[in-house]
Write a protein that holds these residues in place. Structure first.
Motif, PDB file in Angstrom:
ATOM      1  N   ALA A  66       0.718  -1.097  -0.129  1.00 44.08           N
ATOM      2  CA  ALA A  66      -0.090  -0.018  -0.182  1.00 44.08           C
ATOM      3  C   ALA A  66       1.072   0.985   0.156  1.00 44.08           C
ATOM      4  O   ALA A  66       1.840   1.264   0.788  1.00 44.08           O
ATOM      5  CB  ALA A  66      -0.983   0.141   1.148  1.00 44.08           C
ATOM      6  N   GLY A  67       0.605   2.147  -0.866  1.00 41.39           N
ATOM      7  CA  GLY A  67       1.348   3.232  -0.946  1.00 41.39           C
ATOM      8  C   GLY A  67       2.982   3.089  -1.288  1.00 41.39           C
ATOM      9  O   GLY A  67       3.457   2.097  -1.973  1.00 41.39           O
ATOM     10  N   ARG A  68       3.837   3.297  -0.164  1.00 41.23           N
ATOM     11  CA  ARG A  68       5.174   3.128  -0.591  1.00 41.23           C
ATOM     12  C   ARG A  68       5.604   2.082   0.498  1.00 41.23           C
ATOM     13  O   ARG A  68       6.903   1.672   0.725  1.00 41.23           O
ATOM     14  CB  ARG A  68       6.023   4.513  -0.378  1.00 41.23           C
ATOM     15  N   TRP A  69       4.666   1.436   1.239  1.00 39.24           N
ATOM     16  CA  TRP A  69       5.111   0.264   2.055  1.00 39.24           C
ATOM     17  C   TRP A  69       5.726  -0.908   1.151  1.00 39.24           C
ATOM     18  O   TRP A  69       5.116  -0.950  -0.050  1.00 39.24           O
ATOM     19  CB  TRP A  69       4.104  -0.170   2.793  1.00 39.24           C
ATOM     20  N   VAL A 203       5.122  12.904  -2.253  1.00 34.41           N
ATOM     21  CA  VAL A 203       4.827  11.763  -3.209  1.00 34.41           C
ATOM     22  C   VAL A 203       3.759  11.171  -2.653  1.00 34.41           C
ATOM     23  O   VAL A 203       3.509  11.017  -1.585  1.00 34.41           O
ATOM     24  CB  VAL A 203       6.148  10.799  -3.042  1.00 34.41           C
ATOM     25  N   ASP A 204       2.800  10.564  -3.536  1.00 34.62           N
ATOM     26  CA  ASP A 204       1.506   9.838  -3.610  1.00 34.62           C
ATOM     27  C   ASP A 204       0.489  10.632  -3.690  1.00 34.62           C
ATOM     28  O   ASP A 204       0.632  11.655  -3.561  1.00 34.62           O
ATOM     29  CB  ASP A 204       1.570   8.924  -2.061  1.00 34.62           C
TER      30      ASP A 204
HETATM   31 CA   LIG Z   1       2.634   5.163  -3.945  1.00 36.26          CA
END
Ligand SMILES: [Ca+2]
Ligand code: HEC
Ligand code: HEC
Ligand SMILES: [Ca+2]
Ligand SMILES: [Ca+2]
Ligand SMILES: [Ca+2]
Ligand SMILES: [Ca+2]
Ligand SMILES: [Ca+2]
Ligand SMILES: [Co+2]
Ligand SMILES: [Co+2]
Lengths: 204, 400, 400, 204
Positions: A66-69, A203-204
């Motif tokens: 999820a996202g940058r995870w 970011v995102d």
């Molecule tokens: Ca992302």
């Protein structure tokens, strides 16, 4: 006041013997040969349930991140690509690493909170997410664990820079007219991701 | 920035009021000796800080910030500016509650308190620590404008600690001991495998840095010091060392800290940090402000030994001159170099090239890409180029 | 303090809950990398501070505080712990507003900005700075319980700066130049005379310490570094250097920093700091806590060169053993020594004796009193005695 | 992009010439031969008045020192005593030092606030307090300044440690049985002045 003392003893006599309960508490590491695995078990299905509850908020329902995870599944066949996806399925050499790491560090922010059986179940589910185990009733346990091999296991080799990069040992590096007139072919400024002062770009 | 031709920024035709008028600090008393029991930098140095890049990671607790190399001089990194890399945030541990366990293939498994460790023979050494991912964002091309960001995952510290050999001898190694596993006491339980030979040679269990106790973010009260080898091995908040006969293949030596090559295979156990250097001034965060005399400066280091020579090019690697090395030249330590030069305002393409005591010459980025591809993430020690413009500003560029 | 016979402070019969139970710092995330742009010591090190002695002086702005030597290791003094000595408090100067003037017997009097100075060739050196009054309170007998107070007016720092020779060459010395006067920009306008030969040999104008900008209390943005010579000469907030043909006889080299002998005459220009050493552990602030193996440690230094040897006595100077020196042995730098020893709980009279590269042997306090009397105030480099009691506590004593 | 630049010039061309007004502003130092003294004058009487107003709160009405602030007068003949009183009159070698120091550093907390004439008057008064000048109408000025000698001037000599303390250079320092059994003859604890933590003992 006595005379100058003799040379100190060879053994310092420092520390004390570690007790079995203490070693058991900390010695939770697991090796590729299965050494260190606790007795226990868990199925893909149990793992799925646990994962959705305790892991998916960061790693995504299917381990897609999820996202940058971090991404935990997929990416098979991308290691030669421009942007490889390095996951348990596509990259990791050893299953023991998954058990060892989850048990010591996950879930992030509440480490060391999983039971041994929960860890087996989560590893089983991650095998399933990575298409290494298809059967959702599959049970992973201390007996069958070491028999499971990960696809990319054979792709790792020991550091060989001293032979493969031997040319970087160069007795006589060039000092004058070493190359054509250089041209600028790329600039960090075009990417424009350098933080200005304390804050980075959103970011995102 | 204001570019001034000639000697000085001040006007020479009328007297400088900073001299002719008595300033407050020349007249009134400043702080007394009871005001600063532990001192801090001047308020005029507020910009000299570690900086993080927030888009890099999902979470600041498993992330990195960067040493402001362009603001440093000499070879010692001030403890407050040593870059941080954590995997579960900073563990804050009362030293009275810290324990170190040695188990596995030893005659007698042992538990030590910090008091125990401080009763052992200790030694003092200056070593660089470089994260294997330093410059990792630059594999595909110039990415970040500033040596703090491109090269700031390195620091150089005087450690005080006990040789690991002393501790292993006290426990007694079994004959089949080949690998060690070092484990941290933080929320990530960081663990890494280390060959026993390295452990018996120069590894330290350090409790002090730059004269005082380790800083919390550097592993207080105890960290491993693995000279010349990648920073991830230098386990912080060290709580356990297990002795074994094979490597553990932990997450940090498989999923991470392996070097993916162009053919899809990966190198593992790439422990040593190859020779590397960077010009810290001029650099994007340290522009040239004046024509005429200037100081070019930077750091060079090698995990294989000492720095033997540093060459500097101002024309993008066509021609090189050998820099002046100044300050201690120590084994596996940052080494400071300078070029004192006159600048007439022409464009420069500044590079530096380190040569170490084994004869290894720092390669260009393209030479490195030729043998490694661009997917390695780690161990990017290619030659950095700063393009210095006529106005003195400089930027991170790739040359072709 | 609790005195424990044997190896470890922890109970060995039942498992230690610090190991068997998961501690908070092993489970929950700590601070991320965005929390500490400039780091500080652990909260468990709050006692590691500079301390002043409030009855010493009428005013904290013209006073001194002391380096906690007993808490340090290695040879570098952390900048935040370097003792402070001011005569008008800490001047806080914006570097953009600081000027350095060179005048007097020069071809051309000059004014420099800090930017100018940072464009000159620079060098990096580690030197001790000792106040000539260090241990000055101990002339008449044991006075203060703690090496922080008896010996803490010393620190050891890596400086970056420009050789004074570079600046003097730029101005051009006249042939009759014999003495320099260094003047500070603080509220005391501190001024001292320095022979030109020293100025041309190893004196630095330093702008950085331990890798970062000078600290305000150490003269930010510019101080003189006068290797091996008494600290009062190391003018902070340096704003002017005048070149002359004779010494100025300033207040700090006549009323103060002259050495009154027993016969009523006084030595002047006693610049060099003689060889000296002190055991920092055990010491009154660093008691022995355990029987069995212990580490004795301390510092030695000499203004005449390097430390060649340090001897340690545990019986008040009857018998001596040569200590292990560890860490860099540098010219005019603190040097670290150790004796690893087993203690059976007997009373000790701990002393150390430095020998430098000129063959000078640190004298006993009584030998020093014999040639100087007790009114000198300055340059007390006599051998220190700590009496260690059976319970491990120790205290400052005089022996006869 | 040009070629590598030539060796840098011998003179760096850094800094700029100091202007006369600037030198005048900072070059206030005074030497024993009178060099650096400004044109000016002041009498003992004027100095007395100024001193009581701007100095006596710390240094006492007669320069005897208030509390722990410095003593400026007296102490003649005490230099061989157990606790010498080192003052301008008893110890200082040069009168120029008084002028130089007062002008740059006093009054403490408001440095550089005295005029040249005020400094002459204060030095004159300090000579009077120290019994070197008895006449309260005495005027000190740039003409008669260098002629005034302080009593202890001849008592200073250059560092001679390398000869007078030659015995401290000892090729063969004793290692065994170097002295009688030592006895403790004094203890810091008897004096009991070590600060405990941050605060020192109250004095006065
Ligand atoms: Ca992302
Ligand atoms: C709050 C967010 C969060 C949660 C919840 C979480 N993780 Fe993670 N996980 C992370 C982060 C962040 C990392 C990377 C840590 C690092 O590299 O320092 C990670 C890394 C991993 C990795 C290694 C990835 C790699 O490529 O190296 C695995 C496997 C993993 N997590 C499994 C799990 C499992 C199983 C759970 C649930 C029991 C879980 N995680 C819960 C944030 C989370
Ligand atoms: C607020 C207190 C204070 C006042 C007011 C003050 N002084 Fe001082 N004076 C001091 C202190 C403190 C010192 C010592 C400073 C140091 O050593 O750093 C000192 C030192 C001196 C000394 C040198 C003493 C020595 O033995 O070296 C002289 C001379 C002196 N003062 C003269 C004066 C005169 C003249 C005035 C008034 C114009 C004056 N002072 C006003 C506090 C004061
Ligand atoms: Ca194990
Ligand atoms: Ca700056
Ligand atoms: Ca402590
Ligand atoms: Ca002058
Ligand atoms: Ca008093
Ligand atoms: Co590596
Ligand atoms: Co002296």
């Amino acid at each position: 006041v006595g005379a100058a003392p003799a040379e100190p003893a060879a053994k310092m006599g420092l520390g004390r013997e570690a007790l079995p309960e203490e070693i058991a508490a900390w010695d939770t590491d697991v090796r590729p040969d299965g050494r260190g695995l606790p007795v226990g078990r868990g199925t893909v299905k149990q793992g799925d349930e646990l994962f959705q509850e305790r892991c998916a908020s960061c790693h995504g329902e299917f381990g897609q991140g999820a996202g940058r995870w971090p991404v935990l599944a997929g990416g098979q066949g991308t290691l030669r690509a421009d942007r490889p996806d390095k996951t348990i399925g596509s990259f990791w050499p050893d299953l023991s690493t998954v058990y060892d790491y989850i048990r010591r560090a996950m879930p992030y922010g509440n480490a060391r909170s999983l039971t041994d059986d929960e860890a087996y179940a989560l590893v089983a589910f991650l095998l399933n997410l990575n298409d290494i185990v298809k059967d959702e009733n599959f049970e992973l346990n201390d007996k069958n664990f070491a028999s499971i091999k990960l696809p990319n296991a054979e792709a790792f080799f020991d550091d060989d820079r001293e032979t493969s990069e031997k040319k970087f040992w160069n007795k006589d590096p060039c000092m004058r007219n070493c190359r054509e007139l250089p041209k600028v072919t790329g600039k960090a400024i075009s990417v424009d991701v350098t933080p200005d002062g304390k804050s980075g770009p959103k970011v995102d | 920035i204001a570019m001034t031709r000639g000697a000085s920024a001040t006007d020479t035709t009328k007297p400088d009021p900073l001299i002719t008028e008595v300033q407050d600090w020349q007249r009134y008393l400043g702080d007394g000796v009871d005001k600063r029991p532990y001192g801090s930098p001047s308020k005029f140095e507020k910009n000299v800080i570690r900086r993080d890049v927030s888009w890099l990671t999902a979470s600041a607790e498993s992330s990195v910030n960067f040493t402001p190399l362009h603001e440093l001089d000499g070879i010692i990194t001030p403890s407050g500016l040593c870059f941080e890399r954590h995997h579960g945030g900073v563990a804050e541990i009362d030293p009275a509650k810290h324990r170190l366990m040695i188990n596995g293939l030893v005659e007698k498994p042992l538990v030590f308190t910090m008091d125990d460790i401080k009763r052992m023979p200790r030694t003092n050494r200056i070593y660089f620590l470089e994260c294997a991912a330093n410059s990792g964002m630059e594999w595909r091309g110039a990415q970040l404008n500033g040596c703090q960001f491109t090269h700031g995952m390195v620091h150089n510290v005087m450690y005080t600690g006990v040789p690991l050999k002393v501790v292993l001898d006290e426990a007694g190694l079994r004959p089949n001991a080949k690998w060690l596993m070092l484990e941290g006491g933080d929320a990530s339980g960081m663990n890494r495998s280390l060959p026993v030979e390295k452990g018996l040679s120069d590894v330290l269990l350090a409790f002090a840095m730059n004269g005082e106790a380790l800083r919390p973010e550097q592993g207080y009260p105890l960290r491993a010091v693995i000279p010349g080898w990648e920073g991830n091995l230098w386990v912080k908040w060290l709580r356990r060392i297990e002795v074994g006969d094979q490597p553990w293949q932990t997450r940090e030596e498989t999923s991470k800290y392996t070097d993916l090559l162009a053919d899809g295979r990966s190198r593992k156990h790439t422990f040593i940090m190859d020779a590397k250097s960077v010009v810290t001034s001029p650099s994007p965060q340290a522009p040239l402000k004046y024509k005429g005399r200037n100081v070019l400066s930077g750091f060079a280091w090698s995990g294989r030994g000492t720095i033997q020579r540093v060459d500097v090019s101002l024309d993008g690697g066509r021609n090189w001159q050998t820099a002046r090395i100044d300050g201690p030249v120590l084994d596996k330590s940052l080494t400071r170099f300078y070029v004192d030069f006159d600048w007439n305002g022409e464009e420069l393409m500044v590079q530096s090239r380190a040569i170490d005591s084994t004869g290894y010459v720092q390669p260009t980025k393209d030479e490195l890409r030729k043998v490694r591809g661009v997917n390695s993430i780690y161990h990017n020690n290619g030659i950095q180029t700063w393009l210095v413009h006529r106005n003195g500003d400089s930027e991170n560029v790739e040359l072709g």
